[in-house]
Scaffold this active site. Structure first.
Site, PDB file in Angstrom:
ATOM      1  N   LYS A 127      -0.407  -9.087  -6.854  1.00  0.00           N
ATOM      2  CA  LYS A 127      -1.534  -9.084  -7.553  1.00  0.00           C
ATOM      3  C   LYS A 127      -1.513 -10.430  -8.311  1.00  0.00           C
ATOM      4  O   LYS A 127      -2.587 -11.205  -8.643  1.00  0.00           O
ATOM      5  CB  LYS A 127      -1.653  -8.012  -8.483  1.00  0.00           C
ATOM      6  CG  LYS A 127      -1.931  -6.752  -7.613  1.00  0.00           C
ATOM      7  CD  LYS A 127      -3.452  -6.664  -7.058  1.00  0.00           C
ATOM      8  CE  LYS A 127      -3.802  -5.091  -6.659  1.00  0.00           C
ATOM      9  NZ  LYS A 127      -4.924  -5.274  -5.792  1.00  0.00           N
ATOM     10  N   TYR A 184       4.367  -4.932  -5.513  1.00  0.00           N
ATOM     11  CA  TYR A 184       2.680  -4.801  -5.774  1.00  0.00           C
ATOM     12  C   TYR A 184       2.177  -5.714  -6.733  1.00  0.00           C
ATOM     13  O   TYR A 184       1.353  -6.529  -6.488  1.00  0.00           O
ATOM     14  CB  TYR A 184       2.329  -3.220  -6.169  1.00  0.00           C
ATOM     15  CG  TYR A 184       1.241  -3.025  -6.693  1.00  0.00           C
ATOM     16  CD1 TYR A 184       0.266  -3.105  -5.902  1.00  0.00           C
ATOM     17  CD2 TYR A 184       0.832  -2.865  -8.211  1.00  0.00           C
ATOM     18  CE1 TYR A 184      -1.284  -2.614  -6.132  1.00  0.00           C
ATOM     19  CE2 TYR A 184      -0.384  -2.725  -8.352  1.00  0.00           C
ATOM     20  CZ  TYR A 184      -1.474  -2.528  -7.538  1.00  0.00           C
ATOM     21  OH  TYR A 184      -2.742  -2.261  -7.807  1.00  0.00           O
ATOM     22  N   SER A 202      -7.613  -7.150  -8.893  1.00  0.00           N
ATOM     23  CA  SER A 202      -6.166  -7.413  -9.409  1.00  0.00           C
ATOM     24  C   SER A 202      -5.481  -6.127  -9.902  1.00  0.00           C
ATOM     25  O   SER A 202      -5.757  -4.813  -9.641  1.00  0.00           O
ATOM     26  CB  SER A 202      -5.994  -8.641 -10.176  1.00  0.00           C
ATOM     27  OG  SER A 202      -4.656  -8.723 -10.669  1.00  0.00           O
ATOM     28  N   SER A 203      -4.885  -5.983 -11.120  1.00  0.00           N
ATOM     29  CA  SER A 203      -4.229  -4.790 -11.644  1.00  0.00           C
ATOM     30  C   SER A 203      -3.640  -5.426 -13.207  1.00  0.00           C
ATOM     31  O   SER A 203      -3.431  -6.501 -13.525  1.00  0.00           O
ATOM     32  CB  SER A 203      -2.897  -4.736 -10.845  1.00  0.00           C
ATOM     33  OG  SER A 203      -2.402  -3.562 -11.629  1.00  0.00           O
ATOM     34  N   THR A 261      -7.282   7.784  -9.496  1.00  0.00           N
ATOM     35  CA  THR A 261      -7.608   7.788  -7.897  1.00  0.00           C
ATOM     36  C   THR A 261      -6.481   8.279  -7.172  1.00  0.00           C
ATOM     37  O   THR A 261      -5.313   8.749  -7.703  1.00  0.00           O
ATOM     38  CB  THR A 261      -7.878   6.661  -7.399  1.00  0.00           C
ATOM     39  OG1 THR A 261      -6.832   5.679  -7.526  1.00  0.00           O
ATOM     40  CG2 THR A 261      -9.152   5.729  -8.513  1.00  0.00           C
ATOM     41  N   ASN A 281     -11.280  -5.219  -2.245  1.00  0.00           N
ATOM     42  CA  ASN A 281     -10.876  -4.137  -3.344  1.00  0.00           C
ATOM     43  C   ASN A 281      -9.595  -3.276  -2.575  1.00  0.00           C
ATOM     44  O   ASN A 281      -8.828  -2.944  -3.290  1.00  0.00           O
ATOM     45  CB  ASN A 281     -11.993  -3.282  -3.260  1.00  0.00           C
ATOM     46  CG  ASN A 281     -11.515  -1.853  -3.824  1.00  0.00           C
ATOM     47  OD1 ASN A 281     -11.052  -1.723  -5.044  1.00  0.00           O
ATOM     48  ND2 ASN A 281     -11.492  -0.862  -2.996  1.00  0.00           N
ATOM     49  N   ASP A 336      -8.314  -2.721   8.953  1.00  0.00           N
ATOM     50  CA  ASP A 336      -6.880  -2.489   8.235  1.00  0.00           C
ATOM     51  C   ASP A 336      -6.788  -4.094   7.519  1.00  0.00           C
ATOM     52  O   ASP A 336      -6.729  -4.870   8.502  1.00  0.00           O
ATOM     53  CB  ASP A 336      -5.801  -2.356   9.196  1.00  0.00           C
ATOM     54  CG  ASP A 336      -4.492  -2.161   8.522  1.00  0.00           C
ATOM     55  OD1 ASP A 336      -4.287  -2.743   7.533  1.00  0.00           O
ATOM     56  OD2 ASP A 336      -3.431  -1.635   9.166  1.00  0.00           O
TER      57      ASP A 336
HETATM   58  N1  LIG Z   1      -6.036   3.157  -9.369  1.00  0.00           N
HETATM   59  C1  LIG Z   1      -5.200   2.210  -9.940  1.00  0.00           C
HETATM   60  O1  LIG Z   1      -4.672   2.788 -11.141  1.00  0.00           O
HETATM   61  C2  LIG Z   1      -5.514   0.838  -9.897  1.00  0.00           C
HETATM   62  C3  LIG Z   1      -5.220  -0.097 -10.934  1.00  0.00           C
HETATM   63  C4  LIG Z   1      -5.306  -1.203 -10.547  1.00  0.00           C
HETATM   64  C5  LIG Z   1      -5.445  -1.702  -9.397  1.00  0.00           C
HETATM   65  N2  LIG Z   1      -5.975  -1.080  -8.477  1.00  0.00           N
HETATM   66  C6  LIG Z   1      -6.541  -1.648  -7.362  1.00  0.00           C
HETATM   67  O2  LIG Z   1      -7.813  -1.107  -6.876  1.00  0.00           O
HETATM   68  C7  LIG Z   1      -7.935  -1.189  -5.546  1.00  0.00           C
HETATM   69  C8  LIG Z   1      -8.226   0.342  -5.016  1.00  0.00           C
HETATM   70  O3  LIG Z   1      -7.461   1.319  -5.630  1.00  0.00           O
HETATM   71  P1  LIG Z   1      -7.805   2.644  -5.481  1.00  0.00           P
HETATM   72  O4  LIG Z   1      -7.157   3.246  -6.769  1.00  0.00           O
HETATM   73  O5  LIG Z   1      -9.355   2.888  -5.402  1.00  0.00           O
HETATM   74  O6  LIG Z   1      -7.073   3.400  -4.292  1.00  0.00           O
HETATM   75  P2  LIG Z   1      -7.367   4.549  -3.367  1.00  0.00           P
HETATM   76  O7  LIG Z   1      -8.423   5.641  -3.875  1.00  0.00           O
HETATM   77  O8  LIG Z   1      -6.325   5.041  -2.725  1.00  0.00           O
HETATM   78  O9  LIG Z   1      -8.588   4.081  -2.128  1.00  0.00           O
HETATM   79  C9  LIG Z   1      -8.074   2.969  -1.388  1.00  0.00           C
HETATM   80  C10 LIG Z   1      -9.124   2.266  -0.426  1.00  0.00           C
HETATM   81  O10 LIG Z   1      -8.540   1.223   0.379  1.00  0.00           O
HETATM   82  C11 LIG Z   1      -8.481   1.607   1.757  1.00  0.00           C
HETATM   83  N3  LIG Z   1      -7.321   1.162   2.259  1.00  0.00           N
HETATM   84  C12 LIG Z   1      -6.097   1.691   2.186  1.00  0.00           C
HETATM   85  N4  LIG Z   1      -5.034   0.845   2.831  1.00  0.00           N
HETATM   86  C13 LIG Z   1      -5.977   0.054   3.506  1.00  0.00           C
HETATM   87  C14 LIG Z   1      -5.708  -0.861   4.435  1.00  0.00           C
HETATM   88  N5  LIG Z   1      -4.228  -1.401   4.961  1.00  0.00           N
HETATM   89  N6  LIG Z   1      -6.518  -1.543   5.106  1.00  0.00           N
HETATM   90  C15 LIG Z   1      -7.671  -1.374   4.475  1.00  0.00           C
HETATM   91  N7  LIG Z   1      -8.209  -0.552   3.597  1.00  0.00           N
HETATM   92  C16 LIG Z   1      -7.301   0.231   3.261  1.00  0.00           C
HETATM   93  C17 LIG Z   1      -8.772   3.131   1.711  1.00  0.00           C
HETATM   94  O11 LIG Z   1      -9.407   3.403   3.078  1.00  0.00           O
HETATM   95  P3  LIG Z   1      -9.221   5.089   3.685  1.00  0.00           P
HETATM   96  O12 LIG Z   1      -9.946   5.866   2.821  1.00  0.00           O
HETATM   97  O13 LIG Z   1      -9.640   4.925   4.818  1.00  0.00           O
HETATM   98  O14 LIG Z   1      -7.792   5.413   3.668  1.00  0.00           O
HETATM   99  C18 LIG Z   1      -9.621   3.344   0.496  1.00  0.00           C
HETATM  100  O15 LIG Z   1     -10.995   3.247   0.648  1.00  0.00           O
HETATM  101  C19 LIG Z   1      -6.575  -1.491  -4.802  1.00  0.00           C
HETATM  102  O16 LIG Z   1      -6.593  -3.009  -4.944  1.00  0.00           O
HETATM  103  C20 LIG Z   1      -5.619  -1.326  -5.945  1.00  0.00           C
HETATM  104  O17 LIG Z   1      -4.467  -2.244  -6.026  1.00  0.00           O
HETATM  105  C21 LIG Z   1      -5.946   0.263  -8.573  1.00  0.00           C
END
Ligand SMILES: NC(=O)c1ccc[n+]([C@@H]2O[C@H](COP(=O)([O-])OP(=O)(O)OC[C@H]3O[C@@H](n4cnc5c(N)ncnc54)[C@H](OP(=O)(O)O)[C@@H]3O)[C@@H](O)[C@H]2O)c1
Length: 254
Positions: free
Chosen positions: A163, A159, A145-146, A194, A96, A63
């Site tokens: 970032k 959020y 980041s984002s 995602t 990430n 975590d």
């Molecule tokens: N998707 C978007 O639109 C977007 C855009 C910009 C930036 N981002 C950034 O990209 C990164 C990944 O996002 P994603 O879209 O891939 O999300 P996701 O599909 O929800 O996957 C999240 C990942 O992080 C893990 N996780 C969640 N909470 C956690 C915690 N408290 N401690 C440790 N691990 C944790 C999850 O583990 P479990 O599988 O065990 O739950 C999973 O591996 C994040 O930093 C997010 O802010 C995403």
């Protein structure tokens, strides 16, 4: 001369963007350590996919909001590396892991704010600090980041602010770690389909159409749009890129 296989550590590698980063890093010939939060089944599947690509992989639960667990985690990683790679050192750190929370400035609770801060800022800061002694000189740090640090929408203030802090932190890392030839960069994805933030970028057609309409390439991003770039930043060819924010949004609001 045989070159030593490099090792990447990716947080949140079980799903979404992190999974795609892990697979692309493995395709480039790197061995993998990644973390997941609670979803061990998805993590096991990713380990199997990496092994099928011919690289080593191990997944640990972590975590990233709980700084007091990091010493134990780092100890386990170092022990694993000593036993399986001959040294506790690794080459690439990709911060990430993360979740999204939506709430207006008026409605965001202190608890939700602290949660965002602990996962997206404090956790990244101290996990990096604790891993720095075993990150090889010449290594890479990539912080995710984002797009929301460049453009603003309602209900993302906590959020997006975290970032923004990570982008500043990344520049400070680049400066301080230059003497060790470690680079630090941010990758800033736009909206990607995602499970993030309840999965609305995958399932909410109205939101998807709205995103497509403000994106030059006319669609919502997919995880496959991101991981290959992260893997590229870990190649020798990207070694002169340092202290940068690389946005991967298909041209959102350009
Ligand atoms: N998707 C978007 O639109 C977007 C855009 C910009 C930036 N981002 C950034 O990209 C990164 C990944 O996002 P994603 O879209 O891939 O999300 P996701 O599909 O929800 O996957 C999240 C990942 O992080 C893990 N996780 C969640 N909470 C956690 C915690 N408290 N401690 C440790 N691990 C944790 C999850 O583990 P479990 O599988 O065990 O739950 C999973 O591996 C994040 O930093 C997010 O802010 C995403």
């Amino acid at each position: 001369m045989e070159t030593k296989t490099k090792i990447a550590l990716v947080t949140g590698g079980s799903r979404g963007l992190g999974r795609d980063m892990v697979l692309n890093l493995a395709k480039n010939g790197n061995n993998i350590i990644f973390t997941y939060h609670t979803n061990a089944i998805e993590a096991d599947k990713v380990v199997a996919e990496v092994l099928a690509l011919g690289q080593k992989a191990i997944a640990y639960p972590l975590d990233t909001s709980k700084v007091d667990t990091f010493d134990t985690f780092v100890g386990k990683v170092s022990q694993h590396l000593r036993e399986h790679e001959g040294s506790p050192n690794f080459d690439f750190l990709i911060n990430n892991a993360g979740t999204g929370v939506y709430g207006s400035v008026t409605d965001t609770t202190e608890e939700a704010f602290d949660n965002m801060m602990n996962i997206h800022f404090k956790g990244v800061y101290f996990l990096t600090q604790k891993l720095l002694p075993t990150l090889n000189d010449g290594g890479r740090i990539i912080n995710i980041s984002s797009g929301l640090t460049r453009v603003s929408f309602p209900n993302v203030s906590a959020y997006a602010s975290m970032k923004g802090a990570i982008e500043t932190y990344t520049k400070c890392l680049a400066k301080e770690l230059g003497p060790r030839k470690i680079t630090a960069n941010c990758v800033a994805p736009g909206a990607i389909a995602t499970d993030f933030g309840g999965g609305s970028n995958k399932s909410d057609e109205g939101k998807r159409n709205a995103i497509a309409s403000i994106t030059a390439l006319g669609r919502v991003g997919e995880p496959e749009d991101i991981g290959g770039v992260v893997a590229f930043i870990c190649t020798p060819e990207a070694g002169w890129m340092n202290g940068q924010r690389i946005e991967l949004s298909g041209g959102m609001m350009v």
